[in-house]
Enzyme design. Structure first.
Site, PDB file in Angstrom:
ATOM      1  N   ARG A 179       0.813  -1.234   0.000  1.00 26.76           N
ATOM      2  CA  ARG A 179       0.000   0.000   0.000  1.00 26.76           C
ATOM      3  C   ARG A 179       0.841   1.277   0.000  1.00 26.76           C
ATOM      4  NH1 ARG A 179      -2.292  -3.526  -1.276  1.00 26.76           N
ATOM      5  NH2 ARG A 179      -4.119  -4.510  -0.401  1.00 26.76           N
ATOM      6  N   SER A 228     -10.354  -0.291   3.887  1.00 21.85           N
ATOM      7  CA  SER A 228      -9.521  -0.568   5.067  1.00 21.85           C
ATOM      8  C   SER A 228      -8.949   0.738   5.593  1.00 21.85           C
ATOM      9  CB  SER A 228      -8.371  -1.500   4.706  1.00 21.85           C
ATOM     10  OG  SER A 228      -8.897  -2.756   4.363  1.00 21.85           O
ATOM     11  N   GLU A 298      -4.137   3.811   6.456  1.00 24.32           N
ATOM     12  CA  GLU A 298      -4.063   3.512   5.016  1.00 24.32           C
ATOM     13  C   GLU A 298      -4.847   4.586   4.257  1.00 24.32           C
ATOM     14  OE1 GLU A 298      -4.729  -0.545   3.782  1.00 24.32           O
ATOM     15  OE2 GLU A 298      -5.641   0.080   1.894  1.00 24.32           O
TER      16      GLU A 298
HETATM   17  C1  LIG Z   1     -15.565  -0.787  -0.063  1.00 24.01           C
HETATM   18  C2  LIG Z   1     -14.103  -0.558  -0.326  1.00 24.01           C
HETATM   19  C3  LIG Z   1     -13.260  -1.653  -0.513  1.00 24.01           C
HETATM   20  C4  LIG Z   1     -11.897  -1.461  -0.770  1.00 24.01           C
HETATM   21  N1  LIG Z   1     -11.091  -2.556  -0.962  1.00 24.01           N
HETATM   22  C5  LIG Z   1      -9.786  -2.382  -1.274  1.00 24.01           C
HETATM   23  C6  LIG Z   1      -8.934  -3.517  -1.525  1.00 24.01           C
HETATM   24  O1  LIG Z   1      -9.338  -4.650  -1.486  1.00 24.01           O
HETATM   25  N2  LIG Z   1      -7.642  -3.286  -1.854  1.00 24.01           N
HETATM   26  C7  LIG Z   1      -7.127  -2.025  -1.930  1.00 24.01           C
HETATM   27  O2  LIG Z   1      -5.944  -1.885  -2.245  1.00 24.01           O
HETATM   28  N3  LIG Z   1      -7.901  -0.942  -1.677  1.00 24.01           N
HETATM   29  C8  LIG Z   1      -9.203  -1.087  -1.355  1.00 24.01           C
HETATM   30  N4  LIG Z   1      -9.986   0.007  -1.090  1.00 24.01           N
HETATM   31  C9  LIG Z   1      -9.370   1.352  -1.077  1.00 24.01           C
HETATM   32  C10 LIG Z   1      -9.374   2.084  -2.410  1.00 24.01           C
HETATM   33  O3  LIG Z   1     -10.399   1.600  -3.265  1.00 24.01           O
HETATM   34  C11 LIG Z   1      -8.020   1.968  -3.112  1.00 24.01           C
HETATM   35  O4  LIG Z   1      -6.990   2.535  -2.318  1.00 24.01           O
HETATM   36  C12 LIG Z   1      -8.017   2.677  -4.474  1.00 24.01           C
HETATM   37  O5  LIG Z   1      -6.850   2.322  -5.174  1.00 24.01           O
HETATM   38  C13 LIG Z   1      -8.125   4.186  -4.363  1.00 24.01           C
HETATM   39  O6  LIG Z   1      -8.402   4.698  -5.655  1.00 24.01           O
HETATM   40  P1  LIG Z   1      -9.227   6.058  -5.833  1.00 24.01           P
HETATM   41  O7  LIG Z   1      -9.304   6.347  -7.284  1.00 24.01           O
HETATM   42  O8  LIG Z   1     -10.527   5.976  -5.119  1.00 24.01           O
HETATM   43  O9  LIG Z   1      -8.245   7.087  -5.119  1.00 24.01           O
HETATM   44  P2  LIG Z   1      -8.581   8.219  -4.047  1.00 24.01           P
HETATM   45  O10 LIG Z   1      -9.211   7.599  -2.841  1.00 24.01           O
HETATM   46  O11 LIG Z   1      -9.290   9.348  -4.684  1.00 24.01           O
HETATM   47  O12 LIG Z   1      -7.094   8.673  -3.670  1.00 24.01           O
HETATM   48  C14 LIG Z   1      -6.248   7.804  -2.955  1.00 24.01           C
HETATM   49  C15 LIG Z   1      -4.808   8.309  -3.056  1.00 24.01           C
HETATM   50  O13 LIG Z   1      -4.378   8.171  -4.393  1.00 24.01           O
HETATM   51  C16 LIG Z   1      -3.927   9.424  -4.901  1.00 24.01           C
HETATM   52  N5  LIG Z   1      -4.275   9.490  -6.324  1.00 24.01           N
HETATM   53  C17 LIG Z   1      -5.510   9.329  -6.892  1.00 24.01           C
HETATM   54  N6  LIG Z   1      -5.414   9.459  -8.230  1.00 24.01           N
HETATM   55  C18 LIG Z   1      -4.110   9.695  -8.501  1.00 24.01           C
HETATM   56  C19 LIG Z   1      -3.379   9.935  -9.705  1.00 24.01           C
HETATM   57  N7  LIG Z   1      -3.962   9.976 -10.903  1.00 24.01           N
HETATM   58  N8  LIG Z   1      -2.034  10.127  -9.618  1.00 24.01           N
HETATM   59  C20 LIG Z   1      -1.411  10.107  -8.419  1.00 24.01           C
HETATM   60  N9  LIG Z   1      -2.055   9.899  -7.246  1.00 24.01           N
HETATM   61  C21 LIG Z   1      -3.383   9.705  -7.294  1.00 24.01           C
HETATM   62  C22 LIG Z   1      -4.637  10.474  -4.063  1.00 24.01           C
HETATM   63  O14 LIG Z   1      -3.916  11.680  -4.032  1.00 24.01           O
HETATM   64  C23 LIG Z   1      -4.663   9.786  -2.710  1.00 24.01           C
HETATM   65  O15 LIG Z   1      -3.419   9.948  -2.058  1.00 24.01           O
HETATM   66  C24 LIG Z   1     -11.354  -0.145  -0.829  1.00 24.01           C
HETATM   67  C25 LIG Z   1     -12.218   0.948  -0.645  1.00 24.01           C
HETATM   68  C26 LIG Z   1     -13.569   0.756  -0.401  1.00 24.01           C
HETATM   69  C27 LIG Z   1     -14.456   1.952  -0.226  1.00 24.01           C
END
Ligand SMILES: Cc1cc2nc3c(=O)[nH]c(=O)nc-3n(C[C@H](O)[C@H](O)[C@H](O)COP(=O)(O)OP(=O)(O)OC[C@H]3O[C@@H](n4cnc5c(N)ncnc54)[C@H](O)[C@@H]3O)c2cc1C
Length: 306
Positions: A179, A228, A298
């Site tokens: 992560r 998480s 996280e």
């Molecule tokens: C129900 C649920 C289940 C989940 N299960 C998992 C799982 O199994 N495994 C897992 O790893 N995660 C899980 N997550 C967490 C989340 O989905 C992941 O971390 C996902 O990769 C975040 O993507 P996002 O587009 O929503 O990013 P955001 O939440 O919008 O941002 C997260 C981070 O990424 C950065 N970011 C976003 N876009 C970019 C970009 N283009 N360039 C650089 N940085 C960027 C942001 O600045 C921030 O620091 C879960 C979340 C939920 C709500």
């Protein structure tokens, strides 16, 4: 909370900008938790060149924050000063390439990548079915689930730095850990190239169905949550430590530790970002007291407290 409007001065400095610039734009609706204040400026670039132009013209005194689908994010109640960038249509290409590869824009939801790979008979990317973010977030978080992780399938990513320079990052340049991505926080990823392997579309579809089923029975996936909350500390499962500290179901304001999966916090409807963060910090303190382990967030928290 309202910030001074930066849009007129930015527009004056950026005559060739094509994307949308909005002042004091609410961010709560762009996150899964549905909490938090506005962005001082929200910028939605048309494409990578537009993003690079924006960053090259933006004064270094203005902070920049990128958000994806907000599934791993708490936006604090005081909002986010400076420019918040959200990638959209111009970053949504999906292209299957020779050699069992797939190239995708950073705004493509992980779930769509899993589906496109399945349809093309590319195995190895089905784990993205369970992650509700977009690819930019997966690149930044080294998103993973069910035994697969971004670092296992990434060949290279493209990104734009704070000066507006575009660079390609090979897998090794990402310095991935659990992560965690070691590329400077200022870099905004715009595209990823993934390596799959030949597979049977029906078998991959069945794998994805299993992931969906397992998710829905073990996680509050229909709630306002951030996934998480804490990383699993080495040798431990965060949820077990939280459970052992008696935090399952704990409430602060309208925020609650999920009864279903106690490493998930949920907004029961009217929680503020302050409630959610305070609840998270309360859990951390109780876990520290009961087990001696310090949990590490996280979920990313951005912006100013009220
Ligand atoms: C129900 C649920 C289940 C989940 N299960 C998992 C799982 O199994 N495994 C897992 O790893 N995660 C899980 N997550 C967490 C989340 O989905 C992941 O971390 C996902 O990769 C975040 O993507 P996002 O587009 O929503 O990013 P955001 O939440 O919008 O941002 C997260 C981070 O990424 C950065 N970011 C976003 N876009 C970019 C970009 N283009 N360039 C650089 N940085 C960027 C942001 O600045 C921030 O620091 C879960 C979340 C939920 C709500």
């Amino acid at each position: 909370m309202t910030f001074p409007d930066l849009v007129p001065s930015l527009k004056a400095r950026m005559g060739e900008l094509r994307g949308r610039l909005l002042a004091n734009q609410p961010l709560a609706e762009l996150t899964w938790f549905r909490v938090g204040g506005p962005a001082q400026v929200l910028f939605m670039p048309e494409d990578e060149a537009d993003l690079a132009y924006f960053l090259s013209r933006l004064g270094s005194d203005i902070p920049v924050t990128v958000i994806g689908l907000g599934s791993n994010l708490i936006v604090r109640d005081g909002g986010v000063p400076g420019a918040v960038i959200r990638l959209g249509r111009g970053f949504s290409e999906i292209k299957v390439e020779e050699g069992n590869r797939i190239r995708v824009g950073a705004a493509v939801p992980d779930v769509k990548v899993a589906r496109a790979a399945q349809e093309a008979g590319l195995a190895g990317l089905a784990f993205y079915r369970g992650i509700p973010g977009a690819i930019g977030g997966a690149l930044r978080m080294n998103g993973g689930a069910y035994g697969g992780e971004t670092k296992d399938v990434l060949i290279e990513a493209r990104g734009v730095d704070r000066r507006g320079d575009v660079k390609v990052y090979r897998n090794a340049d990402m310095h991935y850990r659990y992560r965690h991505c070691g590329v400077a926080d200022e870099v905004i990823f715009t595209q990823a190239l993934f390596q799959g392997r030949e597979g049977d579309p029906a078998a991959i579809a069945a794998e994805m169905d299993k992931i969906t089923e397992s998710r829905e029975s073990t996680q509050p996936v229909k709630s306002r949550t951030g996934g998480s909350t804490f990383k699993n500390p080495p040798g431990h499962k965060a949820w077990q430590l939280i459970d052992a500290a008696g935090c399952r179901g704990l409430v602060v304001g309208d925020a609650q530790v999920s009864e279903l999966h106690c490493n998930f916090l949920i907004n029961r409807g009217n929680a503020t970002a302050g409630d959610i963060e305070t609840l998270g910090e309360t859990v951390r303190a109780r876990v520290k007291q009961s087990s001696g382990v310090e949990l590490e967030w996280e979920i990313k928290r951005i912006g100013l407290s009220d």
